[in-house]
Design an enzyme around this catalytic site. Structure first.
Site, PDB file in Angstrom:
ATOM      1  N   LYS A  45       0.821  -1.220   0.000  1.00  0.00           N
ATOM      2  CA  LYS A  45       0.000   0.000   0.000  1.00  0.00           C
ATOM      3  C   LYS A  45       0.850   1.263   0.000  1.00  0.00           C
ATOM      4  CE  LYS A  45      -3.276   0.339   3.363  1.00  0.00           C
ATOM      5  NZ  LYS A  45      -4.693   0.343   3.005  1.00  0.00           N
ATOM      6  N   GLY A  46       0.291   2.344  -0.508  1.00  0.00           N
ATOM      7  CA  GLY A  46       0.965   3.631  -0.473  1.00  0.00           C
ATOM      8  C   GLY A  46       1.360   3.976   0.957  1.00  0.00           C
ATOM      9  N   ALA A  70     -11.319   6.804  -4.276  1.00  0.00           N
ATOM     10  CA  ALA A  70     -10.741   8.021  -3.706  1.00  0.00           C
ATOM     11  C   ALA A  70     -10.279   7.712  -2.287  1.00  0.00           C
ATOM     12  CB  ALA A  70     -11.765   9.146  -3.712  1.00  0.00           C
ATOM     13  N   VAL A  71      -9.560   6.573  -2.156  1.00  0.00           N
ATOM     14  CA  VAL A  71      -9.132   6.142  -0.819  1.00  0.00           C
ATOM     15  C   VAL A  71      -8.225   7.204  -0.186  1.00  0.00           C
ATOM     16  CG1 VAL A  71      -7.824   4.395   0.443  1.00  0.00           C
ATOM     17  CG2 VAL A  71      -9.428   3.692  -1.329  1.00  0.00           C
ATOM     18  N   GLY A  72      -7.336   7.776  -0.985  1.00  0.00           N
ATOM     19  CA  GLY A  72      -6.518   8.885  -0.488  1.00  0.00           C
ATOM     20  C   GLY A  72      -5.369   8.452   0.406  1.00  0.00           C
ATOM     21  N   CYS A 130      -0.674   9.897  -7.572  1.00  0.00           N
ATOM     22  CA  CYS A 130      -1.981   9.626  -6.955  1.00  0.00           C
ATOM     23  C   CYS A 130      -2.922  10.805  -7.163  1.00  0.00           C
ATOM     24  CB  CYS A 130      -1.835   9.354  -5.464  1.00  0.00           C
ATOM     25  SG  CYS A 130      -3.421   8.984  -4.702  1.00  0.00           S
TER      26      CYS A 130
HETATM   27  C1  LIG Z   1      -8.458   0.929  -4.193  1.00  0.00           C
HETATM   28  C2  LIG Z   1      -7.191   1.362  -4.894  1.00  0.00           C
HETATM   29  C3  LIG Z   1      -6.144   1.873  -4.143  1.00  0.00           C
HETATM   30  C4  LIG Z   1      -4.963   2.287  -4.768  1.00  0.00           C
HETATM   31  N1  LIG Z   1      -3.923   2.771  -4.018  1.00  0.00           N
HETATM   32  C5  LIG Z   1      -2.751   3.107  -4.612  1.00  0.00           C
HETATM   33  C6  LIG Z   1      -1.632   3.541  -3.841  1.00  0.00           C
HETATM   34  O1  LIG Z   1      -1.674   3.592  -2.606  1.00  0.00           O
HETATM   35  N2  LIG Z   1      -0.496   3.893  -4.507  1.00  0.00           N
HETATM   36  C7  LIG Z   1      -0.395   3.825  -5.881  1.00  0.00           C
HETATM   37  O2  LIG Z   1       0.654   4.148  -6.432  1.00  0.00           O
HETATM   38  N3  LIG Z   1      -1.429   3.373  -6.631  1.00  0.00           N
HETATM   39  C8  LIG Z   1      -2.597   3.032  -6.026  1.00  0.00           C
HETATM   40  N4  LIG Z   1      -3.637   2.577  -6.795  1.00  0.00           N
HETATM   41  C9  LIG Z   1      -3.493   2.481  -8.251  1.00  0.00           C
HETATM   42  C10 LIG Z   1      -3.131   1.057  -8.689  1.00  0.00           C
HETATM   43  O3  LIG Z   1      -1.920   0.637  -8.103  1.00  0.00           O
HETATM   44  C11 LIG Z   1      -3.013   0.987 -10.237  1.00  0.00           C
HETATM   45  O4  LIG Z   1      -2.027   1.880 -10.675  1.00  0.00           O
HETATM   46  C12 LIG Z   1      -4.326   1.305 -10.935  1.00  0.00           C
HETATM   47  O5  LIG Z   1      -5.434   0.816 -10.221  1.00  0.00           O
HETATM   48  C13 LIG Z   1      -4.372   0.774 -12.378  1.00  0.00           C
HETATM   49  O6  LIG Z   1      -4.243  -0.624 -12.423  1.00  0.00           O
HETATM   50  P1  LIG Z   1      -5.523  -1.632 -12.459  1.00  0.00           P
HETATM   51  O7  LIG Z   1      -6.432  -1.132 -13.531  1.00  0.00           O
HETATM   52  O8  LIG Z   1      -4.940  -2.981 -12.724  1.00  0.00           O
HETATM   53  O9  LIG Z   1      -6.163  -1.546 -11.104  1.00  0.00           O
HETATM   54  C14 LIG Z   1      -4.835   2.179  -6.179  1.00  0.00           C
HETATM   55  C15 LIG Z   1      -5.899   1.645  -6.932  1.00  0.00           C
HETATM   56  C16 LIG Z   1      -7.063   1.233  -6.315  1.00  0.00           C
HETATM   57  C17 LIG Z   1      -8.174   0.653  -7.153  1.00  0.00           C
END
Ligand SMILES: Cc1cc2nc3c(=O)[nH]c(=O)nc-3n(C[C@H](O)[C@H](O)[C@H](O)COP(=O)(O)O)c2cc1C
Length: 301
Positions: A45-46, A70-72, A130
């Site tokens: 996680k971020g 928009a977890v943030g 993000c």
């Molecule tokens: C619920 C959720 C939380 C995410 N949290 C982060 C994060 O903390 N840091 C980050 O770099 N990307 C975050 N992402 C983005 C994903 O790592 C990814 O780049 C993006 O969802 C595109 O890939 P996908 O279509 O396979 O999900 C998040 C995505 C989702 C759906």
């Protein structure tokens, strides 16, 4: 069985399949479903310098072939990670990378310095993309000058593999990738989520508390694939492709477009075993088409 091993500028993966930050927790959440050691790696996680509550609810919305979030960057901060999470995951026989985020350059530096001390973490993924935080995040990733500033600063203190995660919310992805490369990134991962929005027509108000959120899942794949292909034409460092990968065939498209490895995000929510299916599917594709190694298909298109 074809050879699936791949090396990303010193980072050795047993296969090209990683999981995307924010969609795989700290790995442990998936250990009832898959053997984590079968993955090329996972990205936690971020993680930020100080704990973050994240955004108010609602912070998820479904779309016809993807989701808005928009977890943030909700997380307990880097010290909590070091003291409570790291001891539990450090001996896993796979690569565990930490996704590092920050509101200021100082935050990024301090967090990266702390992670640099962790022997069993071979790299970080620098999240300058993000869309769901007010300060920092995507603000750093959409202008070449700030990309240069943050990558250079972190490169100075972080000695292991530095993967820089790019935002698709830009006009020219190639110049952003080239900037990250020239400031010392060891690889680039792309894409983070696309900025989107949904409205509740009965309430006549946005569904997400933040009004806009990040779009991910199957619907973003054509855009992500196009960007990986564009970036592959201009950078020399390895590319890790992601965005909408739901199955092995999607993953193979990214490899053919020039990615040396891929990440799976939203698909983990639909099928927690998808990563293993993708690894097996890539293997079958290589065998059926007479390729001896994964390296033989990277960038063929
Ligand atoms: C619920 C959720 C939380 C995410 N949290 C982060 C994060 O903390 N840091 C980050 O770099 N990307 C975050 N992402 C983005 C994903 O790592 C990814 O780049 C993006 O969802 C595109 O890939 P996908 O279509 O396979 O999900 C998040 C995505 C989702 C759906």
């Amino acid at each position: 069985m074809a050879e699936l091993k791949i090396e990303l500028n010193g980072l050795k993966l047993k296969n090209p399949v990683l999981t995307a930050s924010g969609t795989f927790g700290y790995g442990r959440e998936f250990s009832d479903f898959i053997n984590l050691a079968d993955l090329g790696g996972f990205i936690v996680k971020g993680t930020t310098l100080k704990p973050r509550e994240g955004n108010p609810y609602p912070r998820m919305a479904e779309t016809p072939s993807g989701m808005l979030n928009a977890v943030g960057l909700q997380n307990k901060g880097v010290d909590y990670f070091i003291n409570h999470i790291y001891p539990e995951i450090k001996d896993l026989e796979t690569n565990v990378l930490v996704n590092v985020s920050g509101a200021t350059i100082g935050d990024y530096i301090a967090t990266a310095e702390k992670i640099n001390e962790l022997d069993k973490i071979p790299g970080i993924e620098l999240n300058i993309s993000c869309p769901n935080v007010k300060e920092g995040g995507m603000a750093f990733g959409t202008r070449c000058s700030s990309v240069a500033e943050v990558v250079k600063a972190v490169r100075h203190v972080y000695k292991k593999h530095l993967m820089v995660k790019l935002s698709p919310n830009v006009t020219d992805i190639q110049e952003i990738a080239l900037t990250a490369e020239s400031e010392g990134a060891d690889s680039v991962s792309l894409i983070n989520t696309l900025m989107g929005m949904a409205i509740d027509i009965r309430k006549r108000s946005p569904i997400l508390s933040t009004t806009t959120g990040g779009l991910s899942g199957a619907c973003v794949k054509p855009i992500a694939l196009r960007m990986v292909w564009q970036v592959a034409k201009v950078v020399k460092i390895p590319i890790i492709g992601l965005g909408g990968i739901m199955n092995a065939s999607d993953a193979i498209e990214f490899l053919l477009a020039g990615a040396s490895a891929i990440q799976i995000g939203t698909a983990n929510f639909i099928d927690p075993t998808v990563t293993i299916k993708v690894i097996n599917g890539i293997n079958e594709y290589l065998d059926q088409n007479g390729f001896k190694s994964i390296k033989d298909i990277i960038g063929l298109v």
